[in-house]
Design a protein around this motif. Sequence first.
Motif, PDB file in Angstrom:
ATOM      1  N   LEU A  46      31.779 109.416  26.409  1.00  0.00           N
ATOM      2  CA  LEU A  46      31.616 110.272  27.484  1.00  0.00           C
ATOM      3  C   LEU A  46      33.164 110.510  28.168  1.00  0.00           C
ATOM      4  CD1 LEU A  46      30.342 111.347  30.227  1.00  0.00           C
ATOM      5  CD2 LEU A  46      30.174 109.117  30.964  1.00  0.00           C
ATOM      6  N   ALA A  47      33.983 109.515  28.371  1.00  0.00           N
ATOM      7  CA  ALA A  47      35.427 109.395  28.734  1.00  0.00           C
ATOM      8  C   ALA A  47      36.095 110.618  27.879  1.00  0.00           C
ATOM      9  CB  ALA A  47      36.059 108.339  28.889  1.00  0.00           C
ATOM     10  N   ASP A  48      35.736 110.664  26.680  1.00  0.00           N
ATOM     11  CA  ASP A  48      36.403 111.731  25.717  1.00  0.00           C
ATOM     12  C   ASP A  48      35.980 112.947  25.965  1.00  0.00           C
ATOM     13  OD1 ASP A  48      38.262 111.805  23.374  1.00  0.00           O
ATOM     14  OD2 ASP A  48      36.421 112.580  22.360  1.00  0.00           O
ATOM     15  N   TYR A  49      34.910 113.031  25.956  1.00  0.00           N
ATOM     16  CA  TYR A  49      34.529 114.678  26.284  1.00  0.00           C
ATOM     17  C   TYR A  49      34.283 115.024  27.804  1.00  0.00           C
ATOM     18  CZ  TYR A  49      29.502 113.539  26.938  1.00  0.00           C
ATOM     19  OH  TYR A  49      28.327 112.995  27.438  1.00  0.00           O
ATOM     20  N   SER A  50      34.609 114.195  28.752  1.00  0.00           N
ATOM     21  CA  SER A  50      34.267 114.592  30.173  1.00  0.00           C
ATOM     22  C   SER A  50      35.311 115.434  30.614  1.00  0.00           C
ATOM     23  CB  SER A  50      34.420 113.372  31.112  1.00  0.00           C
ATOM     24  OG  SER A  50      34.388 113.779  32.325  1.00  0.00           O
ATOM     25  N   ARG A  51      35.041 116.518  31.292  1.00  0.00           N
ATOM     26  CA  ARG A  51      36.076 117.665  31.917  1.00  0.00           C
ATOM     27  C   ARG A  51      36.626 117.189  33.341  1.00  0.00           C
ATOM     28  NH1 ARG A  51      32.658 123.258  30.804  1.00  0.00           N
ATOM     29  NH2 ARG A  51      32.694 123.008  28.470  1.00  0.00           N
ATOM     30  N   ARG A  52      36.213 115.973  33.785  1.00  0.00           N
ATOM     31  CA  ARG A  52      36.737 115.398  34.805  1.00  0.00           C
ATOM     32  C   ARG A  52      38.057 114.815  34.793  1.00  0.00           C
ATOM     33  NH1 ARG A  52      32.696 114.439  39.146  1.00  0.00           N
ATOM     34  NH2 ARG A  52      30.813 115.618  38.353  1.00  0.00           N
ATOM     35  N   PRO A  53      38.791 114.674  36.115  1.00  0.00           N
ATOM     36  CA  PRO A  53      40.253 114.283  35.994  1.00  0.00           C
ATOM     37  C   PRO A  53      40.606 113.167  35.270  1.00  0.00           C
ATOM     38  CG  PRO A  53      39.309 115.037  38.285  1.00  0.00           C
ATOM     39  CD  PRO A  53      38.024 114.844  37.605  1.00  0.00           C
ATOM     40  N   LYS A  54      41.557 112.921  34.939  1.00  0.00           N
ATOM     41  CA  LYS A  54      41.960 111.674  33.994  1.00  0.00           C
ATOM     42  C   LYS A  54      41.772 110.357  34.847  1.00  0.00           C
ATOM     43  CE  LYS A  54      47.088 111.897  35.070  1.00  0.00           C
ATOM     44  NZ  LYS A  54      48.224 112.094  34.429  1.00  0.00           N
ATOM     45  N   GLU A  55      41.974 110.113  36.141  1.00  0.00           N
ATOM     46  CA  GLU A  55      41.941 109.019  36.614  1.00  0.00           C
ATOM     47  C   GLU A  55      40.332 108.674  36.809  1.00  0.00           C
ATOM     48  OE1 GLU A  55      45.536 111.085  38.241  1.00  0.00           O
ATOM     49  OE2 GLU A  55      43.331 111.841  37.901  1.00  0.00           O
ATOM     50  N   PHE A  56      39.614 109.657  36.825  1.00  0.00           N
ATOM     51  CA  PHE A  56      37.940 109.474  36.614  1.00  0.00           C
ATOM     52  C   PHE A  56      37.704 108.835  35.319  1.00  0.00           C
ATOM     53  CE2 PHE A  56      33.731 110.548  35.788  1.00  0.00           C
ATOM     54  CZ  PHE A  56      32.949 110.269  36.730  1.00  0.00           C
ATOM     55  N   LYS A  57      38.401 109.582  34.409  1.00  0.00           N
ATOM     56  CA  LYS A  57      38.130 109.040  32.710  1.00  0.00           C
ATOM     57  C   LYS A  57      38.519 107.488  32.859  1.00  0.00           C
ATOM     58  CE  LYS A  57      38.631 113.732  30.602  1.00  0.00           C
ATOM     59  NZ  LYS A  57      39.450 114.208  29.572  1.00  0.00           N
ATOM     60  N   ALA A  58      39.784 107.418  33.290  1.00  0.00           N
ATOM     61  CA  ALA A  58      39.909 105.861  33.304  1.00  0.00           C
ATOM     62  C   ALA A  58      39.039 104.763  33.686  1.00  0.00           C
ATOM     63  CB  ALA A  58      41.226 105.917  34.185  1.00  0.00           C
ATOM     64  N   GLN A  59      38.296 105.328  34.871  1.00  0.00           N
ATOM     65  CA  GLN A  59      37.373 104.401  35.265  1.00  0.00           C
ATOM     66  C   GLN A  59      36.317 104.188  34.537  1.00  0.00           C
ATOM     67  OE1 GLN A  59      36.122 104.738  39.671  1.00  0.00           O
ATOM     68  NE2 GLN A  59      37.489 106.424  39.748  1.00  0.00           N
ATOM     69  N   ILE A  60      35.648 105.204  33.640  1.00  0.00           N
ATOM     70  CA  ILE A  60      34.669 105.120  32.839  1.00  0.00           C
ATOM     71  C   ILE A  60      35.149 104.258  31.418  1.00  0.00           C
ATOM     72  CG2 ILE A  60      33.539 106.464  30.950  1.00  0.00           C
ATOM     73  CD1 ILE A  60      32.471 107.178  33.842  1.00  0.00           C
ATOM     74  N   LEU A  61      36.399 104.323  31.131  1.00  0.00           N
ATOM     75  CA  LEU A  61      36.947 103.621  30.084  1.00  0.00           C
ATOM     76  C   LEU A  61      36.823 102.106  30.720  1.00  0.00           C
ATOM     77  CD1 LEU A  61      39.710 105.569  28.789  1.00  0.00           C
ATOM     78  CD2 LEU A  61      37.628 105.051  27.664  1.00  0.00           C
ATOM     79  N   ALA A  62      37.246 101.723  31.789  1.00  0.00           N
ATOM     80  CA  ALA A  62      37.256 100.495  32.282  1.00  0.00           C
ATOM     81  C   ALA A  62      35.920  99.830  32.061  1.00  0.00           C
ATOM     82  CB  ALA A  62      37.775 100.306  33.700  1.00  0.00           C
ATOM     83  N   GLN A  63      34.955 100.744  32.467  1.00  0.00           N
ATOM     84  CA  GLN A  63      33.510 100.216  32.300  1.00  0.00           C
ATOM     85  C   GLN A  63      33.214 100.061  30.882  1.00  0.00           C
ATOM     86  OE1 GLN A  63      30.733 102.457  34.507  1.00  0.00           O
ATOM     87  NE2 GLN A  63      28.884 101.009  33.593  1.00  0.00           N
ATOM     88  N   ALA A  64      33.496 100.776  29.900  1.00  0.00           N
ATOM     89  CA  ALA A  64      33.393 100.725  28.480  1.00  0.00           C
ATOM     90  C   ALA A  64      34.004  99.334  27.817  1.00  0.00           C
ATOM     91  CB  ALA A  64      34.075 101.664  27.801  1.00  0.00           C
ATOM     92  N   ALA A  65      35.325  98.906  28.599  1.00  0.00           N
ATOM     93  CA  ALA A  65      35.852  97.727  28.355  1.00  0.00           C
ATOM     94  C   ALA A  65      35.169  96.550  28.695  1.00  0.00           C
ATOM     95  CB  ALA A  65      37.342  97.569  29.240  1.00  0.00           C
ATOM     96  N   GLN A  66      34.428  96.861  29.804  1.00  0.00           N
ATOM     97  CA  GLN A  66      33.379  95.752  30.128  1.00  0.00           C
ATOM     98  C   GLN A  66      32.465  95.376  29.127  1.00  0.00           C
ATOM     99  OE1 GLN A  66      30.220  97.116  32.850  1.00  0.00           O
ATOM    100  NE2 GLN A  66      30.505  95.442  34.123  1.00  0.00           N
TER     101      GLN A  66
END
Length: 251
Positions: A85-105
Motif C-alpha cells: 500500500l505504501a509503495d503504490y499510494s499516491r498520498r504524500p511521503k509523510e503519509f506513506k511513512a506512517q503506513i510503513l511504520a505500521q508495517a514494521a509493527q
Amino acid sequence: MKRQAFLMACGILFSSINTAQSETIDHAHQYHACMELVRNAPEEAFDSALTWKSLGGGEAAEHCIGTALINMKRYKTGAERLEELADYSRRPKEFKAQILAQAAQGWFLADELDRARAVLTTAITLDQHNANLYVDRAHIRSTQHHYKDALDDLNKAITLHKAHVDAFVFRGTIYRLTEEFEKALNDINHALTLDPSHSEAYLERGMLHRIDHKNDLARKDWLAAIELAPNSDTAETARLNLEKMDLAVTE
C-alpha cells in the motif's frame, strides 16, 4: 521497555477520503467504522473491508485490510500488504511513512526484526522529522541489543521533540541497561516532570532505586506504577519486582 504506542498502534490515517467514487457509499464513514471494528472484531473488519474494496474502497479499504490482518495475528501477511500500500499510494511521503511504520509493527510482532528495522529506516527516509519513527526504530534496535544505535535514535527523537516523554523514559531504560545509572535517573526524573502520571517511568525509576539499594523508594515508585495502570503489563512487572525484593529481604 515495552513501548505500547509502537506495539498497539493502528491509527486512523485516512481521515479525509474522496467520497465521489460512489454515490451510495460514504467512504469516510466506512473507513472510520472499519477501523473501529478492527479493534474489537478484526475478522469481521477484514471481511467487511474486502467487500468494501470491491465497491471502490481503494487505499482506505486496503489499509483496514492490512490492519485487520495484523490484529488477527497474521502478522507477515498484514505487513506485506501495508508495504505494498505504501509503495503504490499516491498520498504524500509523510503519509506513506506512517503506513510503513505500521508495517514494521507487523514484522516486529512476527519476530522479523531485521525486516522491521529496514522498513522503519525506509520510513525515516520519507519523513526525517517524525520523532516517533526514531523511537520505534530504537525499540527494535534495543531488542536486538544494539544499544548504541538505539541511543542515537533516541537522541535524534529528543532533538526533534524536546518534550517526547516516551523517548526520555526509553533512553533512561537504555542507560540503565548500559549501567549509566546517573544519566538514567536524570532522564526518568525529567520524564516524570513532563508527565507525572507516566506509569512506565515509575517502574523504571523503581528499578534504579532498587539497584541503588533504596528499597523504600523503589517500593513507593512500583506502587505508583501499579496504581496508575493496575491492569497493564507495567503493573504486572512492578508486582513481580516487589515480590522479588520482599523475598530477598526475608532470606
